[in-house]
Design an enzyme around this catalytic site. Structure first.
Site, PDB file in Angstrom:
ATOM      1  N   LYS A   1     -25.683   6.766  12.980  1.00 16.77           N
ATOM      2  CA  LYS A   1     -24.838   6.705  11.786  1.00 16.77           C
ATOM      3  C   LYS A   1     -24.082   5.382  11.765  1.00 16.77           C
ATOM      4  CE  LYS A   1     -21.344   9.644   9.465  1.00 16.77           C
ATOM      5  NZ  LYS A   1     -20.515  10.868   9.601  1.00 16.77           N
TER       6      LYS A   1
ATOM      7  N   SER B   1     -20.858  13.966   5.687  1.00 19.50           N
ATOM      8  CA  SER B   1     -21.103  12.568   5.443  1.00 19.50           C
ATOM      9  C   SER B   1     -22.277  11.965   6.209  1.00 19.50           C
ATOM     10  CB  SER B   1     -19.840  11.766   5.779  1.00 19.50           C
ATOM     11  OG  SER B   1     -19.560  11.872   7.161  1.00 19.50           O
TER      12      SER B   1
ATOM     13  N   SER C   1     -19.237  17.131   8.923  1.00 19.02           N
ATOM     14  CA  SER C   1     -20.175  16.067   8.554  1.00 19.02           C
ATOM     15  C   SER C   1     -21.473  15.998   9.349  1.00 19.02           C
ATOM     16  CB  SER C   1     -19.483  14.710   8.630  1.00 19.02           C
ATOM     17  OG  SER C   1     -18.793  14.480   7.440  1.00 19.02           O
TER      18      SER C   1
END
Ligand code: GLN
Length: 476
Positions: A79, A154, A178
């Protein structure tokens, strides 16, 4: 063997037995990314040369007959709020568009030591604020099961990379859901570790008392492998704990696991929960009962306050953490005529609307006149939420709940209504408030339908329990 649809476990086996080389594996994933990612938008940056050179190193070790760890030569995605030295790290924000990371996050350092292949950085909601990856300052990521739907967020890019065979596993971060919510929406496994299990050093901070890095993978077993590689104390993160041990993480002991009692919290099955989700969780319960687990109804009475508490504590911590993006240390500097203008120009242009909303909210709840009424009170209610779990864990070992109230929603469906968007984390964020481990596992038998995830929540540092139960389900 189809390399890109394989698990980490089977890729490792194949590499060891020389069925294929690490270079072949990496090439296969890079090819898949090239083919699919223009439609899906999971990645923000690809490190082709870095990936291939690590793969080559692994092949040399194998050729020499050297031993390789479980992650050597395994292509992973990271990420983009986790730092890799010398590589961009945007955290999904325009304010960091020219930033290059000066050091490796501890989790990245650990993966590099294992010779894992780092394919690239994945898209996310700006500074990890969001539940759909629509808040990214760069692009929208799409759900591979239905391109008109969001992948969740996210960590949407990481979930899509794994779900669409563009990485064998990925790292995400979870502050309120997330990792688990996008895992649920995309039909992969996602683990939010216990607060303190994994170092946060080198993770772009959102809300420091809630953030944890964790794995997204195709199977529960793979999640255990990746978690095992990144967990542990780190002198650079004083909230990472010393001496945690995770017995049975890799080799679950079935006889012991079956003794665990699973709790069903009544507050998680209320209005707003989609029927199909509720039915799926029922099915999961039946399957696990069939496998010998005992179930018990439990109550977590303060659940209804968790969302409000979260949206006070998170913005408070975020507004503090994001103060460092002042246009001087980060940002463009620009040609502003004075300091105030410099702040305004950089922050005004660099931050998107959701980030601004939360900075304003956080600054408000921390302001002199409102600190006690909002922030202190929220902290006290947070303790009540935590105590609910402590009470429940006196009579059960693991808690079963839906991951999200609905399956993946349509792109654009909730962008104009922040509150609606926030509600999609109602079932995951209490786990962050309490600092507990939680894993989202895909409900089986939904090959032709949108994925649905269920969540197993455990006692602190009992990742082995929730992953163990998850593995039993997976094997049924
Ligand atoms: N969707 C939640 C939020 O917007 C959770 C974010 C996260 O876990 N990083 O805050």
């Amino acid at each position: 063997m189809d390399l890109t649809s394989s698990t980490i476990k089977s890729l490792h086996q194949g590499l060891k037995e020389k069925q294929f080389s690490a270079a072949e594996v990496t090439e296969a994933y890079l090819k898949e990314i090239k083919k699919r990612d223009k439609d899906l938008g999971a990645y923000l940056a690809i490190d082709r040369d870095g990936a291939l050179s690590t793969a080559q190193r692994v092949d040399e070790i194998i050729a020499r007959g050297g031993p390789i760890g479980q992650l050597a030569g395994i292509p992973l995605a990271i990420k983009d709020n986790i730092l890799i030295e010398g590589r961009p790290a945007t955290a999904g924000s325009k304010i960091l568009k020219d930033y290059t990371a000066a050091y490796d996050a501890t989790v990245v350092e650990k993966l590099k030591q294992e010779n894992a292949v780092l394919l690239g950085k994945t898209n996310l909601d700006e500074f990890a604020m969001g539940s759909s990856t629509e808040n990214s300052g760069y692009k929208i990521t799409k759900n591979p099961h239905d391109l008109s739907r969001v992948p969740g967020g996210s960590s949407g890019g990481s979930a899509v990379a794994v779900a669409a065979n563009m990485a064998a596993g990925a790292l995400g971060s979870d502050t309120g859901g997330s990792i688990r919510q996008p895992a649920g929406f995309c039909g992969v496994v996602g683990l939010k570790p216990t607060y303190g299990a994994v170092s946060r050093y080198g993770l772009v901070a959102l809300a420091s008392s809630l953030d944890q890095i964790g794995p997204l993978t195709k199977t529960v077993e793979d999640a255990a492998i990746l978690f095992g590689a990144i967990a542990g104390h780190d002198k650079n993160d004083s909230t990472s704990v010393l001496g945690a041990s995770y017995e049975g993480l890799f080799e679950p002991r079935l006889e012991d696991l079956r003794k665990l009692t699973i709790g069903i919290p009544e507050e998680y099955f209320v209005e707003g929960l989609d029927n199909e989700v509720a039915e799926s969780i029922n099915e999961v319960q039946k399957s696990l009962e069939g496998a010998g687990f005992k179930f018990k109804k439990i109550s977590l009475p303060h659940t209804k306050y968790a969302l409000s508490v979260y949206y006070i504590i998170l913005p408070a911590e975020a507004s503090t953490n994001l103060a460092r993006y002042d246009g001087i240390r980060y940002g463009t500097r620009g040609g502003a005529s004075n300091l105030m203008n410099l702040y305004e120009e950089n922050r005004g242009e660099g931050f998107g609307p959701e980030v601004k909303r939360r900075i304003i909210l956080g600054t408000f709840v921390l302001s002199a006149g409102y600190y006690d009424a909002y922030y202190s009170k929220a902290q006290r209610v947070r303790t009540l939420v935590k105590q609910d779990f402590e009470e429940a864990f006196k009579s059960v070992d693991v808690i079963l709940a839906p991951t999200a109230p609905t399956p993946a929603f349509k792109i654009g469906e909730k962008t104009t209504n922040p509150l609606e968007m926030y509600l999609s984390d109602a079932l995951t964020l209490p786990v962050n408030l309490a600092g507990l481990p939680g894993v989202s596992v895909p409900v089986k038998g939904r090959e032709d339908k949108l994925p649905i995830g269920f969540q197993l929540i455990g006692k602190p540092f009992c990742e082995a329990d929730i992953l163990g139960v998850g593995r039993v389900y997976e094997g049924l």
